[in-house]
Motif scaffolding. Structure first.
Motif, PDB file in Angstrom:
ATOM      1  N   ASP A  61     -28.715   1.502   0.894  1.00 14.41           N
ATOM      2  CA  ASP A  61     -28.056   0.153   0.106  1.00 14.41           C
ATOM      3  C   ASP A  61     -28.713  -0.841   0.945  1.00 14.41           C
ATOM      4  N   HIS A  93     -19.926  11.242  -2.514  1.00 11.58           N
ATOM      5  CA  HIS A  93     -18.985  10.258  -3.558  1.00 11.58           C
ATOM      6  C   HIS A  93     -18.743   9.971  -4.255  1.00 11.58           C
ATOM      7  N   PRO A 140     -24.441   9.104   6.100  1.00  9.57           N
ATOM      8  CA  PRO A 140     -23.386  10.871   6.229  1.00  9.57           C
ATOM      9  C   PRO A 140     -22.823  10.420   5.254  1.00  9.57           C
ATOM     10  N   PHE A 176     -19.246   9.166   3.285  1.00  9.07           N
ATOM     11  CA  PHE A 176     -18.645   8.040   3.313  1.00  9.07           C
ATOM     12  C   PHE A 176     -17.503   8.470   3.839  1.00  9.07           C
ATOM     13  N   CYS A 215     -26.426   6.098   1.153  1.00  7.31           N
ATOM     14  CA  CYS A 215     -25.872   5.080   1.156  1.00  7.31           C
ATOM     15  C   CYS A 215     -25.789   4.005   2.201  1.00  7.31           C
ATOM     16  N   VAL A 216     -25.317   4.613   3.175  1.00  5.27           N
ATOM     17  CA  VAL A 216     -23.991   4.169   3.739  1.00  5.27           C
ATOM     18  C   VAL A 216     -25.882   4.044   5.641  1.00  5.27           C
ATOM     19  N   HIS A 272     -27.203  -3.577   0.683  1.00  3.94           N
ATOM     20  CA  HIS A 272     -26.015  -4.240   1.001  1.00  3.94           C
ATOM     21  C   HIS A 272     -25.134  -4.014   2.100  1.00  3.94           C
ATOM     22  N   LYS A 273     -25.675  -2.743   2.700  1.00  2.94           N
ATOM     23  CA  LYS A 273     -24.162  -2.088   3.879  1.00  2.94           C
ATOM     24  C   LYS A 273     -24.705  -2.190   4.587  1.00  2.94           C
ATOM     25  N   ASP A 316     -28.231  11.004  -0.919  1.00  2.00           N
ATOM     26  CA  ASP A 316     -27.378   9.906  -0.237  1.00  2.00           C
ATOM     27  C   ASP A 316     -27.334   9.250   1.061  1.00  2.00           C
ATOM     28  N   GLY A 358     -27.069  -2.076  -6.291  1.00  3.04           N
ATOM     29  CA  GLY A 358     -26.183  -1.247  -5.119  1.00  3.04           C
ATOM     30  C   GLY A 358     -26.392   0.403  -5.165  1.00  3.04           C
ATOM     31  N   GLY A 359     -25.375   0.915  -4.748  1.00  5.52           N
ATOM     32  CA  GLY A 359     -25.467   2.925  -4.495  1.00  5.52           C
ATOM     33  C   GLY A 359     -25.248   3.187  -5.443  1.00  5.52           C
ATOM     34  N   ILE A 381     -28.124   6.004  -6.809  1.00  5.59           N
ATOM     35  CA  ILE A 381     -27.242   7.066  -7.368  1.00  5.59           C
ATOM     36  C   ILE A 381     -27.701   7.403  -8.483  1.00  5.59           C
TER      37      ILE A 381
HETATM   38  C1  PLP Z   1     -22.143   7.266   0.525  1.00  6.94           C
HETATM   39  C2  PLP Z   1     -22.048   6.263  -0.660  1.00  6.94           C
HETATM   40  N1  PLP Z   1     -22.716   6.635  -1.346  1.00  6.94           N
HETATM   41  C3  PLP Z   1     -21.889   6.030  -2.684  1.00  6.94           C
HETATM   42  C4  PLP Z   1     -21.353   5.142  -2.751  1.00  6.94           C
HETATM   43  C5  PLP Z   1     -21.775   3.969  -3.615  1.00  6.94           C
HETATM   44  O1  PLP Z   1     -21.984   2.232  -3.439  1.00  6.94           O
HETATM   45  P1  PLP Z   1     -21.610   0.758  -3.881  1.00  6.94           P
HETATM   46  O2  PLP Z   1     -20.566   0.937  -3.686  1.00  6.94           O
HETATM   47  O3  PLP Z   1     -22.625   0.053  -3.450  1.00  6.94           O
HETATM   48  O4  PLP Z   1     -22.274   1.028  -5.733  1.00  6.94           O
HETATM   49  C6  PLP Z   1     -20.901   4.653  -1.207  1.00  6.94           C
HETATM   50  C7  PLP Z   1     -19.655   3.053  -0.938  1.00  6.94           C
HETATM   51  O5  PLP Z   1     -19.113   2.907  -0.309  1.00  6.94           O
HETATM   52  C8  PLP Z   1     -21.116   5.066  -0.236  1.00  6.94           C
HETATM   53  O6  PLP Z   1     -20.247   5.091   0.801  1.00  6.94           O
END
Ligand code: PLP
Length: 413
Positions: free
Chosen positions: A239, A132, A178, A180, A207-208, A241-242, A205, A97-98, A102
């Motif tokens: 990510d 985040h 971007p 969160f 992730c999104v 899964h996002k 990051d 996951g994110g 990170i």
């Molecule tokens: C910008 C950003 N980075 C990192 C994360 C962390 O990801 P995860 O919840 O999959 O560990 C999120 C989760 O919403 C996020 O929005």
């Protein structure tokens, strides 16, 4: 609660019935009542994901030597992701996951600095205040300090302020694509120039935005550069899964080259079973999540993702249009992708949030500045008007139908 270990096993039908009952009060994401947590493309994609996951449910991603299928699928997933991030010569792997992605970027940067900058004993990270919490969580575990620098009035990273905060302990700069909370992409090209000039690691990051973002651009929307096409970018978390719409437990961490990726490795030998070596934080990891990611990405292909990108962007635009018609509401900043945040200088938006919750819309609150955050996903498409109606009613509940002319004091200013 009866928490005893059951003496005898029970039938699946009975368990399924009980689990269905237990889920009655869960988030009603199927009707778009959520603004985070769930990324659902459509039922067909979910079915592909479910079947692929269950085909490989017993495999272990830690043992890729004995599961060459998992290794191949992971390599192909990474190759697909990198082809969208201008990652020629780049390398990476999948994580759970994110947060893990990170964490691994921060660990790699720390170990890189230990080798290349041995005089630094108290390594520091400089990040915009919008980063985040996974960043601070990682730094906490890794014994590093995060310096958070306020963002510009448009909620993007303030490059000058970040440059000024750099000191002899700085090893890593951080940006989001971007963020969160506000859905804006930081000025990563400019941060990359600073990172190059000062020989610092720059982590993005994404992730999104890292998976669907490139398809938003392919769908014709302008998206600022955030990937390896910018020479100062060292690593990117994206990510699956996002915005890749794959099963939970799947993200990617990628590095400009294999030499940098190698800093994520942890080796240990001094125990009875020989060398234990892994690139991830987790030990055992779900082969099912890797298989589901591979299957969903191949099922959707570029065309499928471009379609999902268009749907997501259209939802955001429809929402923004509706928000503009509600007196006192204003969108914070200029979001770059499908996430948007809004607030009000005229009334207490937190009270509006509570009214939305009472109506079953589990909107996510922002605190600085106070607001409501929304990640548009395809499941929201049929419910945009209902959302806006609920918001109008919630605002009316709070203002008594009269929007004050002068701003009230903002709660968390
Ligand atoms: C910008 C950003 N980075 C990192 C994360 C962390 O990801 P995860 O919840 O999959 O560990 C999120 C989760 O919403 C996020 O929005």
């Amino acid at each position: 609660m009866d928490s005893k270990f059951p003496q005898k096993g029970r039938k699946w039908d009975d368990l399924q019935k009980q689990m269905t009952e237990m889920s009655q009060n869960d988030l009603d994401w199927q009707h778009g009542r959520h603004s985070a947590f769930v990324w659902h493309a459509n039922d067909e994609v979910k079915e592909v994901s479910r079947k692929a996951y269950s085909m490989f449910i017993s495999t272990n991603g830690l043992g890729k030597i004995v599961f060459p299928s998992i290794l191949t699928m992971e390599q192909e997933v990474i190759a697909m992701v990198l082809s969208n991030l201008n990652g020629e010569g780049a390398a990476g792997h999948m994580t759970s996951g994110g947060t893990e992605s990170i964490f691994l970027a921060v660990k790699a940067a720390r170990d890189w600095a230990r080798e290349k900058k041995p005089d630094i004993t108290q390594p520091e990270i400089i990040a915009p205040s919008s980063a985040h919490p996974a960043l601070n969580k990682s730094a906490h575990y890794l014994g590093m300090t995060v310096v958070r620098v306020p963002t510009r009035p448009d909620f993007r990273a303030d490059v000058d302020a970040i440059s000024n905060a750099i000191n002899k302990n700085t090893i890593l700069l951080y940006a989001s694509a971007p963020t969160f909370s506000m859905g804006v992409i930081d000025p990563i090209a400019d941060l990359g120039r600073v990172a190059q000039e000062k020989n610092l690691w720059l982590h993005v990051d994404a992730c999104v935005g890292g998976i669907l973002g490139p398809f938003v651009r392919k769908a014709g929307y302008p998206v600022p550069d955030f990937d390896f096409s910018l020479p100062g970018v060292t690593s990117i978390s994206a990510d699956l899964h996002k915005s890749g719409f794959t099963a939970k437990g799947a993200s990617t961490i990628t590095f400009r080259n294999q030499e940098l990726q190698a800093y994520t490795r942890y080796d240990f030998e001094d125990w009875p079973s020989g060398l234990y070596s892994s690139l991830t934080f987790t030990g055992t990891n779900p082969g099912g999540a890797i298989a589901a990611a591979w299957a969903v990405m191949n099922f959707l292909g570029e065309e499928g993702y471009i379609e999902l990108a268009k749907i997501s962007m259209q939802i955001r635009k429809r929402l923004e249009k509706g928000l503009a018609q509600i007196k006192g509401i204003k969108v914070w900043g200029k979001p770059d992708l499908w996430a948007v945040a809004y607030g009000s200088d005229a009334y207490d938006i937190l009270s509006v949030t509570y009214k939305m919750w009472e109506r079953g819309w589990m909107v996510a609150p922002n605190s600085k500045p106070p607001g409501i955050h929304f990640m548009a996903t395809p499941v929201h498409a049929p419910f945009v008007d209902e959302y806006l109606d609920a918001l109008k009613e919630s605002v009316a509940d709070v203002t008594g139908g009269n929007t004050p002319d002068s701003p009230i004091e903002v709660r968390y200013a």
